[in-house]
Design a protein around this motif. Structure first.
Motif, PDB file in Angstrom:
ATOM      1  N   ILE A   1       0.472  -1.197   0.343  1.00 27.32           N
ATOM      2  CA  ILE A   1      -0.031  -0.056   0.257  1.00 27.32           C
ATOM      3  C   ILE A   1       1.076   1.191  -0.122  1.00 27.32           C
ATOM      4  CG2 ILE A   1      -1.768   1.271   1.331  1.00 27.32           C
ATOM      5  CD1 ILE A   1      -2.661  -0.953   2.166  1.00 27.32           C
TER       6      ILE A   1
ATOM      7  N   GLU B   1       2.524   1.711  -3.412  1.00 29.08           N
ATOM      8  CA  GLU B   1       1.533   2.081  -4.947  1.00 29.08           C
ATOM      9  C   GLU B   1       1.014   3.746  -4.559  1.00 29.08           C
ATOM     10  OE1 GLU B   1       0.602  -2.014  -5.564  1.00 29.08           O
ATOM     11  OE2 GLU B   1      -0.769  -1.188  -4.154  1.00 29.08           O
ATOM     12  N   HIS B   2       1.241   3.848  -3.506  1.00 28.76           N
ATOM     13  CA  HIS B   2       0.042   5.496  -2.936  1.00 28.76           C
ATOM     14  C   HIS B   2       1.086   5.949  -2.374  1.00 28.76           C
ATOM     15  CE1 HIS B   2      -3.462   3.889  -4.263  1.00 28.76           C
ATOM     16  NE2 HIS B   2      -2.998   2.692  -3.629  1.00 28.76           N
ATOM     17  N   GLU B   3       1.136   7.165  -2.398  1.00 28.14           N
ATOM     18  CA  GLU B   3       1.597   8.476  -1.827  1.00 28.14           C
ATOM     19  C   GLU B   3       0.996   9.782  -1.300  1.00 28.14           C
ATOM     20  OE1 GLU B   3       3.068  10.522  -5.235  1.00 28.14           O
ATOM     21  OE2 GLU B   3       4.866   8.987  -5.709  1.00 28.14           O
TER      22      GLU B   3
ATOM     23  N   LEU C   1      -2.752   9.779   1.115  1.00 22.80           N
ATOM     24  CA  LEU C   1      -3.393   9.203   0.613  1.00 22.80           C
ATOM     25  C   LEU C   1      -2.718   7.810   1.538  1.00 22.80           C
ATOM     26  CD1 LEU C   1      -5.862   7.466  -0.594  1.00 22.80           C
ATOM     27  CD2 LEU C   1      -4.328   8.333  -3.301  1.00 22.80           C
ATOM     28  N   ALA C   2      -1.834   7.050   1.363  1.00 21.72           N
ATOM     29  CA  ALA C   2      -0.871   6.020   1.559  1.00 21.72           C
ATOM     30  C   ALA C   2      -0.890   5.735   2.941  1.00 21.72           C
ATOM     31  CB  ALA C   2       1.228   5.809   0.734  1.00 21.72           C
TER      32      ALA C   2
ATOM     33  N   CYS D   1      -6.542  13.699   1.008  1.00 21.95           N
ATOM     34  CA  CYS D   1      -7.067  12.265   0.212  1.00 21.95           C
ATOM     35  C   CYS D   1      -6.319  12.732  -1.596  1.00 21.95           C
ATOM     36  CB  CYS D   1      -7.604  11.393   0.525  1.00 21.95           C
ATOM     37  SG  CYS D   1      -7.578  10.756   1.906  1.00 21.95           S
TER      38      CYS D   1
ATOM     39  N   ASP E   1     -10.193  13.217  -4.052  1.00 16.29           N
ATOM     40  CA  ASP E   1     -10.910  11.333  -4.081  1.00 16.29           C
ATOM     41  C   ASP E   1     -12.089  11.077  -2.988  1.00 16.29           C
ATOM     42  OD1 ASP E   1     -11.565   8.716  -5.033  1.00 16.29           O
ATOM     43  OD2 ASP E   1      -9.711   8.621  -6.157  1.00 16.29           O
TER      44      ASP E   1
ATOM     45  N   ALA F   1      -9.173   0.201  -6.165  1.00 12.67           N
ATOM     46  CA  ALA F   1      -7.538  -0.394  -6.139  1.00 12.67           C
ATOM     47  C   ALA F   1      -7.297  -0.686  -7.210  1.00 12.67           C
ATOM     48  CB  ALA F   1      -6.530  -0.957  -5.053  1.00 12.67           C
TER      49      ALA F   1
ATOM     50  N   ARG G   1      -7.189   1.141 -10.804  1.00 11.55           N
ATOM     51  CA  ARG G   1      -5.613   2.054 -10.953  1.00 11.55           C
ATOM     52  C   ARG G   1      -4.619   1.401 -11.025  1.00 11.55           C
ATOM     53  NH1 ARG G   1     -10.108   3.895  -8.507  1.00 11.55           N
ATOM     54  NH2 ARG G   1     -10.886   6.583  -9.136  1.00 11.55           N
TER      55      ARG G   1
ATOM     56  N   ALA H   1      -3.637  -0.501  -8.747  1.00  8.22           N
ATOM     57  CA  ALA H   1      -2.518  -1.003  -7.422  1.00  8.22           C
ATOM     58  C   ALA H   1      -3.085  -2.144  -6.653  1.00  8.22           C
ATOM     59  CB  ALA H   1      -2.628  -0.196  -6.646  1.00  8.22           C
TER      60      ALA H   1
ATOM     61  N   THR I   1      -2.589  -3.072  -2.856  1.00  6.88           N
ATOM     62  CA  THR I   1      -3.705  -2.370  -2.502  1.00  6.88           C
ATOM     63  C   THR I   1      -5.200  -2.950  -2.225  1.00  6.88           C
ATOM     64  OG1 THR I   1      -2.584  -0.724  -2.151  1.00  6.88           O
ATOM     65  CG2 THR I   1      -4.957  -0.477  -1.608  1.00  6.88           C
TER      66      THR I   1
END
Length: 404
Positions: free
Chosen positions: A39, A42-44, A47-48, A88, A91, A127, A130, A132, A135
């Motif tokens: 997780i 795959e995200h920044e 949000l991560a 976030c 979104d 997820a 997208r 991911a 996730t």
């Protein structure tokens, strides 16, 4: 008590004991030093962090017995979660899902497991859409842990793990789903999991295990009326029989799958294409050619389109020289297009077969000279032997002047 009656009771006791033997599943990958770390990869940003904390909250909550959940989280935990959700990235969909999962932190003793699982499934779908997949698997797994007796939730983890390429993890979750489905009489999840297991074992080159799973799925679907899922099992059996060279059985099961899906089903073109490939392999070119020509306009991805054109070239090689040359040239040109390499090794081998059938030795030599695809072909012993044979045939045909 008669002997037959004692035997029936003994069999029933054994069946009852087996019903409760549900195997555990793999919860993390060998390289996953921190649970849910994909997780964070795959995200920044916030949000991560929000996703990871939500995943950990649900996993911890699900691991604690119902009567010990009260006071599980610190009173300030909810405020920190909500504050973090402000970053976030706008979104609204994921923000709504994370807010719903925050109820686990706010009221852990009264949170509804089914609602928590459904929300985790929604995050998993978000997820997966997208790309991911780490996730997606993490939240699907959290949802399955929230409702440990739910076969459909376990099956979802297995399907996503297989899609992610984590086959050992997928196998354990799918086997768990079959046990849960049998225990709870959720026959759809039971059959669906066996279809996925059959596909997984086919990928692992375990044909006997794969065949058993597809057969069990097809039987359950026939018994309970899941016609389209039965079609998927029959399609899997068709591909498996083709792998093992049992072409007659492969063609028969492909036709059964098409009938089971019914006209207009979105998967019918895929089965029809596999059927046409089988017909080409069985040298029924008259039957394969019209199917392939009808399917070609819908094959938009360059890699898929080039493979279909290669099959058309093969089917037309001994019947229509002009169609052969047009299809062969079009397939060859697509190999170098962006996205054209998806099935490049299969396309190249099919082009070599087509050219050999047409005694077009120059084109056979061209296929054997493409180094980029030869590495993939070399990993398949049968394909490598066939390509070497065709290359030798081309050299001999060119040197001895074999022609049309």
């Amino acid at each position: 008590m008669t002997g037959a009656r004692r035997a029936r009771r003994g069999a029933q006791r054994r069946q009852d004991s087996r019903r409760w033997c549900v195997p555990p599943a793999i919860l993390r990958e060998p390289d996953e030093t921190l649970e849910g770390w994909h997780i964070l990869l795959e995200h920044e940003g916030e949000l991560a962090g929000s996703l990871w904390f939500a995943f950990r909250d649900v996993t911890l909550w699900a691991a604690v017995p119902d009567d010990r959940r009260d006071g599980l989280f610190a009173p300030s935990a909810l405020g920190r979660r909500l504050e973090r959700m402000g970053g976030c990235g706008g979104d609204a969909e994921i923000a709504a899902h994370l807010s719903a999962l925050a109820r686990v932190v706010d009221e852990p003793a009264s949170a509804n497991p089914d609602a928590v699982s459904a929300t985790c499934a929604a995050v998993s779908r978000w997820a997966a859409a997208r790309g991911a997949m780490g996730t997606a698997v993490a939240f699907a797994q959290a949802g399955a842990l929230a409702v440990p007796g739910n076969a459909a939730a376990a099956s979802a983890v297995g399907r996503l793990s297989a899609r992610w390429g984590r086959l050992p993890r997928a196998e354990t979750w799918l086997r768990r789903a079959t046990g849960l489905g049998r225990r709870s009489h959720d026959w759809y999840a039971y059959a669906e999991s066996y279809v996925e297991l059959g596909t997984l074992y086919r990928r692992k080159r375990l044909p006997e295990r794969s065949r058993r799973c597809f057969v069990l799925a097809a039987r359950a679907c026939r018994r309970h009326g899941y016609l389209q899922l039965r079609a998927a099992a029959l399609h899997g059996l068709s591909l498996l029989y083709a792998d093992t060279g049992e072409m007659e059985d492969a063609e028969r099961h492909a036709r059964m799958a098409i009938r089971a899906y019914g006209r207009g089903h979105p998967r019918v073109p895929e089965v029809l294409h596999d059927l046409a490939e089988l017909l080409v392999a069985r040298e029924n070119h008259r039957g394969a050619l019209p199917i392939l020509q009808r399917l070609l306009p819908g094959r938009h991805v360059p890699g898929d389109r080039s493979f279909t054109l290669a099959l058309i070239a093969h089917a037309a090689a001994a019947r229509d020289r002009r169609l052969y040359e047009d299809a062969w040239s079009a397939a060859w040109a697509l190999l170098d297009q962006p996205g054209g390499g998806g099935q490049a090794s299969r396309t190249l081998l099919e082009l070599a077969r087509a050219a050999a059938r047409a005694r077009d030795w120059l084109r056979v030599s061209l296929t054997s000279g493409r180094q980029a695809e030869q590495a993939a072909i070399a990993r398949e012993p049968g394909a490598a032997r066939e390509m070497a044979h065709l290359a030798a045939l081309a050299w001999r045909g060119a040197s001895e002047g074999w022609g049309l």
